[in-house]
Design a protein around this motif. Structure first.
Motif, PDB file in Angstrom:
ATOM      1  N   ASP A 218     -10.453  -3.080   3.777  1.00  0.00           N
ATOM      2  CA  ASP A 218     -10.825  -3.279   2.381  1.00  0.00           C
ATOM      3  C   ASP A 218     -11.289  -1.949   1.788  1.00  0.00           C
ATOM      4  O   ASP A 218     -11.329  -0.926   2.472  1.00  0.00           O
ATOM      5  CB  ASP A 218     -11.875  -4.383   2.244  1.00  0.00           C
ATOM      6  CG  ASP A 218     -13.165  -4.047   2.965  1.00  0.00           C
ATOM      7  OD1 ASP A 218     -13.386  -2.849   3.316  1.00  0.00           O
ATOM      8  OD2 ASP A 218     -13.972  -4.957   3.200  1.00  0.00           O
ATOM      9  N   GLU A 219     -11.678  -2.014   0.519  1.00  0.00           N
ATOM     10  CA  GLU A 219     -12.048  -0.812  -0.204  1.00  0.00           C
ATOM     11  C   GLU A 219     -13.095   0.023   0.539  1.00  0.00           C
ATOM     12  O   GLU A 219     -12.947   1.234   0.704  1.00  0.00           O
ATOM     13  CB  GLU A 219     -12.602  -1.241  -1.566  1.00  0.00           C
ATOM     14  CG  GLU A 219     -12.110  -0.420  -2.711  1.00  0.00           C
ATOM     15  CD  GLU A 219     -12.602  -0.994  -4.033  1.00  0.00           C
ATOM     16  OE1 GLU A 219     -12.124  -2.092  -4.402  1.00  0.00           O
ATOM     17  OE2 GLU A 219     -13.449  -0.359  -4.671  1.00  0.00           O
ATOM     18  N   ALA A 220     -14.140  -0.661   1.013  1.00  0.00           N
ATOM     19  CA  ALA A 220     -15.240   0.041   1.679  1.00  0.00           C
ATOM     20  C   ALA A 220     -14.755   0.663   2.990  1.00  0.00           C
ATOM     21  O   ALA A 220     -15.107   1.819   3.310  1.00  0.00           O
ATOM     22  CB  ALA A 220     -16.390  -0.923   1.938  1.00  0.00           C
ATOM     23  N   ALA A 221     -13.926  -0.076   3.731  1.00  0.00           N
ATOM     24  CA  ALA A 221     -13.454   0.418   5.030  1.00  0.00           C
ATOM     25  C   ALA A 221     -12.549   1.639   4.856  1.00  0.00           C
ATOM     26  O   ALA A 221     -12.640   2.607   5.627  1.00  0.00           O
ATOM     27  CB  ALA A 221     -12.697  -0.690   5.768  1.00  0.00           C
ATOM     28  N   VAL A 222     -11.694   1.605   3.841  1.00  0.00           N
ATOM     29  CA  VAL A 222     -10.790   2.740   3.603  1.00  0.00           C
ATOM     30  C   VAL A 222     -11.606   3.989   3.260  1.00  0.00           C
ATOM     31  O   VAL A 222     -11.374   5.080   3.802  1.00  0.00           O
ATOM     32  CB  VAL A 222      -9.782   2.419   2.470  1.00  0.00           C
ATOM     33  CG1 VAL A 222      -9.033   3.668   2.028  1.00  0.00           C
ATOM     34  CG2 VAL A 222      -8.786   1.358   2.931  1.00  0.00           C
ATOM     35  N   ALA A 223     -12.582   3.832   2.378  1.00  0.00           N
ATOM     36  CA  ALA A 223     -13.404   4.978   1.978  1.00  0.00           C
ATOM     37  C   ALA A 223     -14.183   5.530   3.170  1.00  0.00           C
ATOM     38  O   ALA A 223     -14.251   6.756   3.369  1.00  0.00           O
ATOM     39  CB  ALA A 223     -14.350   4.571   0.852  1.00  0.00           C
TER      40      ALA A 223
ATOM     41  N   THR B 158     -10.876   4.459  -4.262  1.00  0.00           N
ATOM     42  CA  THR B 158     -11.170   5.168  -3.013  1.00  0.00           C
ATOM     43  C   THR B 158     -11.528   6.626  -3.292  1.00  0.00           C
ATOM     44  O   THR B 158     -12.466   7.165  -2.697  1.00  0.00           O
ATOM     45  CB  THR B 158      -9.958   5.072  -2.058  1.00  0.00           C
ATOM     46  OG1 THR B 158      -9.760   3.709  -1.721  1.00  0.00           O
ATOM     47  CG2 THR B 158     -10.165   5.897  -0.800  1.00  0.00           C
ATOM     48  N   LEU B 159     -10.781   7.255  -4.202  1.00  0.00           N
ATOM     49  CA  LEU B 159     -11.084   8.663  -4.511  1.00  0.00           C
ATOM     50  C   LEU B 159     -12.521   8.789  -5.019  1.00  0.00           C
ATOM     51  O   LEU B 159     -13.252   9.706  -4.631  1.00  0.00           O
ATOM     52  CB  LEU B 159     -10.098   9.217  -5.550  1.00  0.00           C
ATOM     53  CG  LEU B 159      -8.642   9.354  -5.091  1.00  0.00           C
ATOM     54  CD1 LEU B 159      -7.791   9.977  -6.183  1.00  0.00           C
ATOM     55  CD2 LEU B 159      -8.538  10.183  -3.805  1.00  0.00           C
ATOM     56  N   ARG B 160     -12.945   7.834  -5.856  1.00  0.00           N
ATOM     57  CA  ARG B 160     -14.319   7.863  -6.381  1.00  0.00           C
ATOM     58  C   ARG B 160     -15.331   7.677  -5.261  1.00  0.00           C
ATOM     59  O   ARG B 160     -16.312   8.405  -5.188  1.00  0.00           O
ATOM     60  CB  ARG B 160     -14.520   6.741  -7.409  1.00  0.00           C
ATOM     61  CG  ARG B 160     -14.012   7.104  -8.767  1.00  0.00           C
ATOM     62  CD  ARG B 160     -14.691   6.250  -9.851  1.00  0.00           C
ATOM     63  NE  ARG B 160     -13.867   6.285 -11.044  1.00  0.00           N
ATOM     64  CZ  ARG B 160     -13.230   5.234 -11.564  1.00  0.00           C
ATOM     65  NH1 ARG B 160     -13.377   4.039 -11.036  1.00  0.00           N
ATOM     66  NH2 ARG B 160     -12.474   5.377 -12.629  1.00  0.00           N
ATOM     67  N   ALA B 161     -15.070   6.691  -4.405  1.00  0.00           N
ATOM     68  CA  ALA B 161     -16.021   6.402  -3.331  1.00  0.00           C
ATOM     69  C   ALA B 161     -16.128   7.585  -2.371  1.00  0.00           C
ATOM     70  O   ALA B 161     -17.221   7.928  -1.906  1.00  0.00           O
ATOM     71  CB  ALA B 161     -15.595   5.143  -2.581  1.00  0.00           C
ATOM     72  N   VAL B 162     -15.003   8.238  -2.112  1.00  0.00           N
ATOM     73  CA  VAL B 162     -15.015   9.386  -1.198  1.00  0.00           C
ATOM     74  C   VAL B 162     -15.802  10.536  -1.832  1.00  0.00           C
ATOM     75  O   VAL B 162     -16.638  11.182  -1.174  1.00  0.00           O
ATOM     76  CB  VAL B 162     -13.574   9.827  -0.849  1.00  0.00           C
ATOM     77  CG1 VAL B 162     -13.544  11.204  -0.216  1.00  0.00           C
ATOM     78  CG2 VAL B 162     -12.936   8.798   0.089  1.00  0.00           C
TER      79      VAL B 162
ATOM     80  N   GLY C  94      -3.701   5.376  -8.674  1.00  0.00           N
ATOM     81  CA  GLY C  94      -4.009   4.394  -9.711  1.00  0.00           C
ATOM     82  C   GLY C  94      -4.959   3.320  -9.209  1.00  0.00           C
ATOM     83  O   GLY C  94      -5.517   3.424  -8.115  1.00  0.00           O
ATOM     84  N   ASP C  95      -5.085   2.281 -10.009  1.00  0.00           N
ATOM     85  CA  ASP C  95      -6.010   1.187  -9.707  1.00  0.00           C
ATOM     86  C   ASP C  95      -5.542   0.409  -8.487  1.00  0.00           C
ATOM     87  O   ASP C  95      -4.404  -0.050  -8.433  1.00  0.00           O
ATOM     88  CB  ASP C  95      -6.066   0.266 -10.935  1.00  0.00           C
ATOM     89  CG  ASP C  95      -7.130  -0.805 -10.819  1.00  0.00           C
ATOM     90  OD1 ASP C  95      -7.454  -1.240  -9.685  1.00  0.00           O
ATOM     91  OD2 ASP C  95      -7.637  -1.230 -11.868  1.00  0.00           O
ATOM     92  N   ARG C  96      -6.434   0.253  -7.514  1.00  0.00           N
ATOM     93  CA  ARG C  96      -6.108  -0.451  -6.265  1.00  0.00           C
ATOM     94  C   ARG C  96      -5.641  -1.881  -6.498  1.00  0.00           C
ATOM     95  O   ARG C  96      -4.867  -2.432  -5.711  1.00  0.00           O
ATOM     96  CB  ARG C  96      -7.344  -0.433  -5.359  1.00  0.00           C
ATOM     97  CG  ARG C  96      -7.170  -1.071  -4.008  1.00  0.00           C
ATOM     98  CD  ARG C  96      -8.415  -0.894  -3.162  1.00  0.00           C
ATOM     99  NE  ARG C  96      -8.506  -1.895  -2.121  1.00  0.00           N
ATOM    100  CZ  ARG C  96      -8.028  -1.735  -0.882  1.00  0.00           C
ATOM    101  NH1 ARG C  96      -7.442  -0.614  -0.549  1.00  0.00           N
ATOM    102  NH2 ARG C  96      -8.132  -2.688   0.018  1.00  0.00           N
TER     103      ARG C  96
ATOM    104  N   GLU D  87      -3.811   5.588   1.835  1.00  0.00           N
ATOM    105  CA  GLU D  87      -4.480   4.288   1.757  1.00  0.00           C
ATOM    106  C   GLU D  87      -3.495   3.148   1.953  1.00  0.00           C
ATOM    107  O   GLU D  87      -2.392   3.171   1.409  1.00  0.00           O
ATOM    108  CB  GLU D  87      -5.155   4.165   0.379  1.00  0.00           C
ATOM    109  CG  GLU D  87      -5.818   2.825   0.131  1.00  0.00           C
ATOM    110  CD  GLU D  87      -6.700   2.846  -1.114  1.00  0.00           C
ATOM    111  OE1 GLU D  87      -6.917   3.951  -1.666  1.00  0.00           O
ATOM    112  OE2 GLU D  87      -7.155   1.773  -1.533  1.00  0.00           O
ATOM    113  N   CYS D  88      -3.887   2.125   2.718  1.00  0.00           N
ATOM    114  CA  CYS D  88      -3.092   0.902   2.855  1.00  0.00           C
ATOM    115  C   CYS D  88      -3.473  -0.084   1.762  1.00  0.00           C
ATOM    116  O   CYS D  88      -4.607  -0.082   1.286  1.00  0.00           O
ATOM    117  CB  CYS D  88      -3.338   0.247   4.211  1.00  0.00           C
ATOM    118  SG  CYS D  88      -2.681   1.175   5.595  1.00  0.00           S
ATOM    119  N   PHE D  89      -2.508  -0.938   1.389  1.00  0.00           N
ATOM    120  CA  PHE D  89      -2.738  -1.922   0.328  1.00  0.00           C
ATOM    121  C   PHE D  89      -2.429  -3.317   0.855  1.00  0.00           C
ATOM    122  O   PHE D  89      -1.699  -3.463   1.845  1.00  0.00           O
ATOM    123  CB  PHE D  89      -1.864  -1.579  -0.885  1.00  0.00           C
ATOM    124  CG  PHE D  89      -2.274  -0.280  -1.521  1.00  0.00           C
ATOM    125  CD1 PHE D  89      -3.224  -0.274  -2.530  1.00  0.00           C
ATOM    126  CD2 PHE D  89      -1.764   0.934  -1.068  1.00  0.00           C
ATOM    127  CE1 PHE D  89      -3.638   0.925  -3.102  1.00  0.00           C
ATOM    128  CE2 PHE D  89      -2.169   2.136  -1.633  1.00  0.00           C
ATOM    129  CZ  PHE D  89      -3.122   2.119  -2.658  1.00  0.00           C
TER     130      PHE D  89
END
Ligand code: TXA
Ligand code: MG
Length: 352
Positions: free
Chosen positions: A249-254, A279-283, A297-299, A327-329
């Motif tokens: 998920d988003e948190a795990a990818v970041a 993800t770019l923002r979280a990183v 773009g938007d996940r 990133e995986c989707f």
């Protein structure tokens, strides 16, 4: 090979009669024309002229045993390519999804040169949903064989500039109709199997197909056994630097990206990040600083991610990177096609 490649721009991606007439004339005399479709740019030639087909394979450096998709813009044009009565599913799926990003594999009529299909008894047919592609095919009044307009082994082109980088000097004409919409190649469905066999996921999703026809089988990507679609065995979409996919998920990818970036920095590696805006923002918020990054773009908007993926992979190749993190989707809907392309880009490298 050195040809004078002309580039003709179409204002706001719309067909202009004079420009199209020139392109149609090139096709009719057996030349090669790159043109926009709603998926990616195609490199077209008259599907019924063997020498014209040879021009496609030569320009791309494409293996002769990888068959081409034939593009049409009318039912009669499609029927003329098919041996015998078109299968019932051909009509049903064609009516539902054409023009559109769906390619149907059917028995090949004897008038279609074997070279189109690399000798297979079948032919892959698609009616593209792009005003320039449709107008060009209608005006030329020929069926147009067209693989993606990239050099073999490079990502498919989503802009005329991508085509120019790969094929300038190797083809006759490029029609610049602006960036393509879907951004990844069409769904390929083999109607000569029962149940129909999904050879390549794309813009028309497996879910959409299953709703229309009931059961749809899915071809295994690689490995042993017979290859149902010759294209599946080729190296595709492989960036110059190793691509490592980050799942979850988003948190795990970041978190995984931050971890890789920290490890990479101490090893002195230049690492690129191909990821969603979230993800770019979280990183960034976590203090991660990739050597290069690309915003997919938007996940939550998989269509936007698909539309930008190949541009991102091409930009990555222009960087001097030691590693690309991708990133995986989620795999549902268009996500299946997206992950298919990302996995190929990553896996093909591991297999050499
Ligand atoms: O969206 C698209 O499909 C784009 C645009 C230009 O239409 N074209 C495209 O073509 O992606 P290409 O050549 O890059 O991919 C064609 C795929 C290959 O994987 C090929 O092996 C498969 O379709 N194919 C073509 N003819 C086939 C056939 N008779 N049987 C099985 N697979 C076939
Ligand atoms: Mg291709």
């Amino acid at each position: 090979m050195s040809k004078a490649t002309r580039i003709l721009r179409l204002a706001s991606g719309q067909p202009d009669p004079n420009t199209l007439a020139e392109a149609a004339a090139v096709l009719r005399r057996g030349g090669t024309v790159a043109f926009p479709t709603e998926t990616v740019y195609g490199l077209g030639a008259d599907a019924l002229q063997p020498e014209a087909l040879a021009g496609i394979f030569a320009a791309k450096g494409r293996p002769l045993d990888n068959p081409l998709i034939v593009h049409i813009a009318g039912w009669e044009q499609a029927e003329a390519l098919i041996a015998g009565e078109p299968p019932p599913l051909f009509w049903r799926l064609g009516r539902l999804f054409w023009p559109g990003p769906l390619t149907l594999v059917v028995p090949r009529h004897g008038r279609v040169p074997a070279a189109v299909s690399a000798g297979l008894p079948t032919v892959a047919i698609r009616w593209p949903a792009h005003p320039v592609a449709e107008a060009l095919i209608k005006l030329a009044a020929v069926a147009v064989a067209a693989p993606s307009a990239n050099l073999s082994g490079r990502p498919s082109p989503t802009t005329a500039e991508h085509v120019e980088v790969d094929l300038a000097g190797r083809i006759d004409l490029i029609l610049d109709g602006g960036p393509t919409g879907v951004g990844i190649e069409s769904t390929v469905l083999d109607l000569t199997r029962d149940p129909p066999l999904l050879l390549r996921p794309g813009g028309i999703t497996r879910e959409m197909l299953a709703e229309a026809v009931g059961e749809v089988a899915v071809a295994e990507a690689a490995g042993s056994g017979p290859v149902p679609s010759p294209g599946m065995k080729y190296r595709h979409y492989a960036p110059a630097a190793p691509l490592r996919l980050l799942a979850g998920d988003e948190a795990a990818v970041a978190a995984a990206a931050l971890n890789e970036l920290t490890g990479g920095r101490s090893a002195g590696l230049r690492i690129g990040l191909l990821a969603s805006r979230q993800t770019l923002r979280a990183v960034a918020a976590g203090g991660g600083r990739p050597g290069w990054s690309f915003d997919l773009g938007d996940r939550r908007d998989l269509a936007a991610v698909a539309a930008s993926l190949y541009r991102g992979l091409r930009q990555a190749d222009a960087q001097d990177l030691d590693l690309i993190l991708g990133e995986c989707f989620p795999e549902a809907g268009l996500g299946a096609a997206l992950m298919d392309r990302l996995r190929r880009a990553a896996d093909m490298q591991d297999n050499g």
